[in-house]
Design a protein around this motif. Structure first.
Motif, PDB file in Angstrom:
ATOM      1  N   PHE A 164       7.614  -6.535  -1.106  1.00 26.65           N
ATOM      2  CA  PHE A 164       7.615  -5.081  -0.948  1.00 26.65           C
ATOM      3  C   PHE A 164       9.035  -4.543  -1.028  1.00 26.65           C
ATOM      4  O   PHE A 164       9.984  -5.145  -0.533  1.00 26.65           O
ATOM      5  CB  PHE A 164       7.028  -4.674   0.396  1.00 26.65           C
ATOM      6  CG  PHE A 164       5.531  -4.809   0.481  1.00 26.65           C
ATOM      7  CD1 PHE A 164       4.741  -4.704  -0.644  1.00 26.65           C
ATOM      8  CD2 PHE A 164       4.923  -5.020   1.701  1.00 26.65           C
ATOM      9  CE1 PHE A 164       3.367  -4.810  -0.563  1.00 26.65           C
ATOM     10  CE2 PHE A 164       3.551  -5.124   1.801  1.00 26.65           C
ATOM     11  CZ  PHE A 164       2.766  -5.028   0.665  1.00 26.65           C
ATOM     12  N   ARG A 165       9.174  -3.380  -1.678  1.00 32.12           N
ATOM     13  CA  ARG A 165      10.413  -2.626  -1.652  1.00 32.12           C
ATOM     14  C   ARG A 165      10.243  -1.477  -0.664  1.00 32.12           C
ATOM     15  O   ARG A 165       9.162  -1.280  -0.126  1.00 32.12           O
ATOM     16  CB  ARG A 165      10.739  -2.100  -3.054  1.00 32.12           C
ATOM     17  CG  ARG A 165      10.892  -3.218  -4.072  1.00 32.12           C
ATOM     18  CD  ARG A 165      10.799  -2.699  -5.492  1.00 32.12           C
ATOM     19  NE  ARG A 165      10.663  -3.789  -6.452  1.00 32.12           N
ATOM     20  CZ  ARG A 165       9.531  -4.412  -6.729  1.00 32.12           C
ATOM     21  NH1 ARG A 165       8.402  -4.041  -6.120  1.00 32.12           N
ATOM     22  NH2 ARG A 165       9.496  -5.395  -7.595  1.00 32.12           N
ATOM     23  N   ASP A 166      11.299  -0.711  -0.451  1.00 29.05           N
ATOM     24  CA  ASP A 166      11.251   0.373   0.524  1.00 29.05           C
ATOM     25  C   ASP A 166      10.099   1.324   0.214  1.00 29.05           C
ATOM     26  O   ASP A 166       9.974   1.829  -0.912  1.00 29.05           O
ATOM     27  CB  ASP A 166      12.565   1.160   0.527  1.00 29.05           C
ATOM     28  CG  ASP A 166      13.714   0.352   1.106  1.00 29.05           C
ATOM     29  OD1 ASP A 166      13.430  -0.666   1.760  1.00 29.05           O
ATOM     30  OD2 ASP A 166      14.881   0.744   0.902  1.00 29.05           O
ATOM     31  N   GLY A 167       9.258   1.572   1.202  1.00 23.69           N
ATOM     32  CA  GLY A 167       8.174   2.530   1.060  1.00 23.69           C
ATOM     33  C   GLY A 167       6.895   1.964   0.481  1.00 23.69           C
ATOM     34  O   GLY A 167       5.854   2.621   0.505  1.00 23.69           O
ATOM     35  N   GLU A 168       6.909   0.746  -0.069  1.00 25.47           N
ATOM     36  CA  GLU A 168       5.694   0.184  -0.652  1.00 25.47           C
ATOM     37  C   GLU A 168       4.782  -0.373   0.427  1.00 25.47           C
ATOM     38  O   GLU A 168       5.248  -0.917   1.435  1.00 25.47           O
ATOM     39  CB  GLU A 168       6.047  -0.918  -1.659  1.00 25.47           C
ATOM     40  CG  GLU A 168       6.749  -0.396  -2.898  1.00 25.47           C
ATOM     41  CD  GLU A 168       7.073  -1.494  -3.888  1.00 25.47           C
ATOM     42  OE1 GLU A 168       7.530  -1.150  -4.994  1.00 25.47           O
ATOM     43  OE2 GLU A 168       6.896  -2.685  -3.559  1.00 25.47           O
ATOM     44  N   SER A 169       3.478  -0.260   0.190  1.00 25.86           N
ATOM     45  CA  SER A 169       2.501  -0.742   1.173  1.00 25.86           C
ATOM     46  C   SER A 169       1.444  -1.640   0.561  1.00 25.86           C
ATOM     47  O   SER A 169       0.608  -2.191   1.287  1.00 25.86           O
ATOM     48  CB  SER A 169       1.813   0.452   1.849  1.00 25.86           C
ATOM     49  OG  SER A 169       1.155   1.258   0.883  1.00 25.86           O
ATOM     50  N   SER A 170       1.446  -1.809  -0.775  1.00 25.51           N
ATOM     51  CA  SER A 170       0.416  -2.620  -1.402  1.00 25.51           C
ATOM     52  C   SER A 170       0.806  -2.990  -2.819  1.00 25.51           C
ATOM     53  O   SER A 170       1.315  -2.152  -3.564  1.00 25.51           O
ATOM     54  CB  SER A 170      -0.910  -1.850  -1.429  1.00 25.51           C
ATOM     55  OG  SER A 170      -1.901  -2.569  -2.132  1.00 25.51           O
ATOM     56  N   HIS A 171       0.579  -4.247  -3.187  1.00 26.18           N
ATOM     57  CA  HIS A 171       0.668  -4.699  -4.578  1.00 26.18           C
ATOM     58  C   HIS A 171      -0.722  -5.145  -4.996  1.00 26.18           C
ATOM     59  O   HIS A 171      -1.393  -5.858  -4.252  1.00 26.18           O
ATOM     60  CB  HIS A 171       1.652  -5.862  -4.712  1.00 26.18           C
ATOM     61  CG  HIS A 171       3.068  -5.479  -4.479  1.00 26.18           C
ATOM     62  ND1 HIS A 171       4.082  -6.403  -4.366  1.00 26.18           N
ATOM     63  CD2 HIS A 171       3.655  -4.263  -4.330  1.00 26.18           C
ATOM     64  CE1 HIS A 171       5.235  -5.780  -4.170  1.00 26.18           C
ATOM     65  NE2 HIS A 171       4.996  -4.471  -4.134  1.00 26.18           N
ATOM     66  N   ARG A 172      -1.149  -4.744  -6.207  1.00 28.39           N
ATOM     67  CA  ARG A 172      -2.544  -4.990  -6.579  1.00 28.39           C
ATOM     68  C   ARG A 172      -2.737  -5.017  -8.092  1.00 28.39           C
ATOM     69  O   ARG A 172      -1.857  -4.661  -8.848  1.00 28.39           O
ATOM     70  CB  ARG A 172      -3.442  -3.910  -5.975  1.00 28.39           C
ATOM     71  CG  ARG A 172      -2.905  -2.492  -6.213  1.00 28.39           C
ATOM     72  CD  ARG A 172      -3.770  -1.429  -5.552  1.00 28.39           C
ATOM     73  NE  ARG A 172      -3.725  -1.489  -4.101  1.00 28.39           N
ATOM     74  CZ  ARG A 172      -4.457  -0.715  -3.293  1.00 28.39           C
ATOM     75  NH1 ARG A 172      -5.284   0.168  -3.821  1.00 28.39           N
ATOM     76  NH2 ARG A 172      -4.374  -0.825  -1.993  1.00 28.39           N
ATOM     77  N   PHE A 173      -3.910  -5.456  -8.523  1.00 30.51           N
ATOM     78  CA  PHE A 173      -4.356  -5.481  -9.919  1.00 30.51           C
ATOM     79  C   PHE A 173      -3.358  -6.177 -10.855  1.00 30.51           C
ATOM     80  O   PHE A 173      -2.863  -5.577 -11.808  1.00 30.51           O
ATOM     81  CB  PHE A 173      -4.660  -4.069 -10.415  1.00 30.51           C
ATOM     82  CG  PHE A 173      -5.677  -3.350  -9.563  1.00 30.51           C
ATOM     83  CD1 PHE A 173      -6.915  -3.928  -9.325  1.00 30.51           C
ATOM     84  CD2 PHE A 173      -5.385  -2.127  -8.986  1.00 30.51           C
ATOM     85  CE1 PHE A 173      -7.846  -3.288  -8.521  1.00 30.51           C
ATOM     86  CE2 PHE A 173      -6.312  -1.486  -8.180  1.00 30.51           C
ATOM     87  CZ  PHE A 173      -7.557  -2.061  -7.947  1.00 30.51           C
ATOM     88  N   PRO A 174      -3.064  -7.461 -10.617  1.00 34.81           N
ATOM     89  CA  PRO A 174      -2.197  -8.193 -11.565  1.00 34.81           C
ATOM     90  C   PRO A 174      -2.873  -8.317 -12.925  1.00 34.81           C
ATOM     91  O   PRO A 174      -4.100  -8.402 -13.028  1.00 34.81           O
ATOM     92  CB  PRO A 174      -2.031  -9.558 -10.891  1.00 34.81           C
ATOM     93  CG  PRO A 174      -3.254  -9.712 -10.038  1.00 34.81           C
ATOM     94  CD  PRO A 174      -3.561  -8.332  -9.543  1.00 34.81           C
ATOM     95  N   TRP A 175      -2.056  -8.339 -13.979  1.00 32.38           N
ATOM     96  CA  TRP A 175      -2.555  -8.437 -15.357  1.00 32.38           C
ATOM     97  C   TRP A 175      -1.590  -9.321 -16.128  1.00 32.38           C
ATOM     98  O   TRP A 175      -0.448  -8.937 -16.390  1.00 32.38           O
ATOM     99  CB  TRP A 175      -2.628  -7.044 -15.980  1.00 32.38           C
ATOM    100  CG  TRP A 175      -3.281  -7.007 -17.327  1.00 32.38           C
ATOM    101  CD1 TRP A 175      -2.792  -7.517 -18.500  1.00 32.38           C
ATOM    102  CD2 TRP A 175      -4.546  -6.423 -17.663  1.00 32.38           C
ATOM    103  NE1 TRP A 175      -3.661  -7.289 -19.527  1.00 32.38           N
ATOM    104  CE2 TRP A 175      -4.753  -6.611 -19.043  1.00 32.38           C
ATOM    105  CE3 TRP A 175      -5.521  -5.739 -16.927  1.00 32.38           C
ATOM    106  CZ2 TRP A 175      -5.890  -6.161 -19.710  1.00 32.38           C
ATOM    107  CZ3 TRP A 175      -6.650  -5.280 -17.584  1.00 32.38           C
ATOM    108  CH2 TRP A 175      -6.830  -5.491 -18.958  1.00 32.38           C
ATOM    109  N   VAL A 176      -2.008 -10.520 -16.477  1.00 37.21           N
ATOM    110  CA  VAL A 176      -1.127 -11.482 -17.149  1.00 37.21           C
ATOM    111  C   VAL A 176      -0.924 -11.071 -18.602  1.00 37.21           C
ATOM    112  O   VAL A 176      -1.879 -10.757 -19.320  1.00 37.21           O
ATOM    113  CB  VAL A 176      -1.713 -12.906 -17.070  1.00 37.21           C
ATOM    114  CG1 VAL A 176      -0.815 -13.889 -17.820  1.00 37.21           C
ATOM    115  CG2 VAL A 176      -1.850 -13.340 -15.608  1.00 37.21           C
TER     116      VAL A 176
END
Length: 216
Positions: A164-176
């Protein structure tokens, strides 16, 4: 909506593919209309097209039961994939023989023909997408408030691959991406969604685009 996030990432991914193949003429244009039989309703998860574009898998509800359904492009009648009860956010293996999905608080995989699913790693009901790499890993978001993780396709200990970077709350939907090493993913810091380009072999990532659509 989840569909909006995946559509945005898919459009960017297609742009990367086009840049890598600008010298080659386009092969063919495929159009798919997903008309469902009476009593079958799409779940909120986006459908996933097979790597060779021969079939589409989607999560749907019938008679109160949610499971994955498969429709080949040479047929108008979808069929349920037995063993995928409660399945959401499906995605394909690169060879088109397996489907990854989330169900019962786990990341799972199952052969396209159906059968007994294989549990690979823990994941919450709020899991937000996965992607299968060419070198035997699955990238996935175990819940709606987590960074992305990577786990071997045979199962094992998940490893965190984004920060996470400042302010981020979620990482989602990876696409190779086509090179098998790099991938795209979206973030939801507040009301802004950002799309990042990242490397599976490092924790480095580069921001590609911002969107004000935060409802994903």
């Amino acid at each position: 909506m989840a569909v909006a996030a995946v559509t945005t990432i898919a459009a960017i991914a297609l742009g990367f593919i086009a840049l890598r193949h600008t010298a080659e003429p386009p092969s063919r244009l495929l159009k798919l209309s997903l008309d469902l039989p009476p009593g079958l309703e799409l779940d909120t998860s986006p459908p996933a097209m097979a790597p060779d574009a021969s079939a589409v898998v989607f999560s749907a509800r019938k008679d109160g039961k949610v499971e994955l359904w498969l429709r080949t492009l040479d047929s108008l009648d979808p069929r349920p994939i037995r063993g995928t009860d409660n399945g959401i956010f499906p995605f394909w293996s690169p060879d088109g023989k397996w489907i990854g999905f989330f169900a019962d608080n786990k990341l799972k995989k199952i052969e396209v023909s159906g059968g007994t699913p294989v549990a690979l790693a823990p994941a919450a009901e709020t899991a937000r997408g996965g992607a299968w790499t060419d070198d035997g890993f699955i990238l996935y978001a175990p819940n709606s408030r987590s960074p992305l993780y990577r786990v071997p396709t045979a199962g094992g200990e998940p490893k965190q691959i984004t920060k996470f970077r400042d302010g981020e709350s979620s990482h989602r939907f990876p696409w190779v991406l086509p090179d098998g090493r790099h991938f795209l993913y979206s973030t939801t810091p507040g009301t802004i969604r950002r799309i990042y380009w990242a490397d599976t072999q490092s924790d480095q990532a580069q921001r590609i685009i911002d969107s004000t659509d935060g409802n994903v």
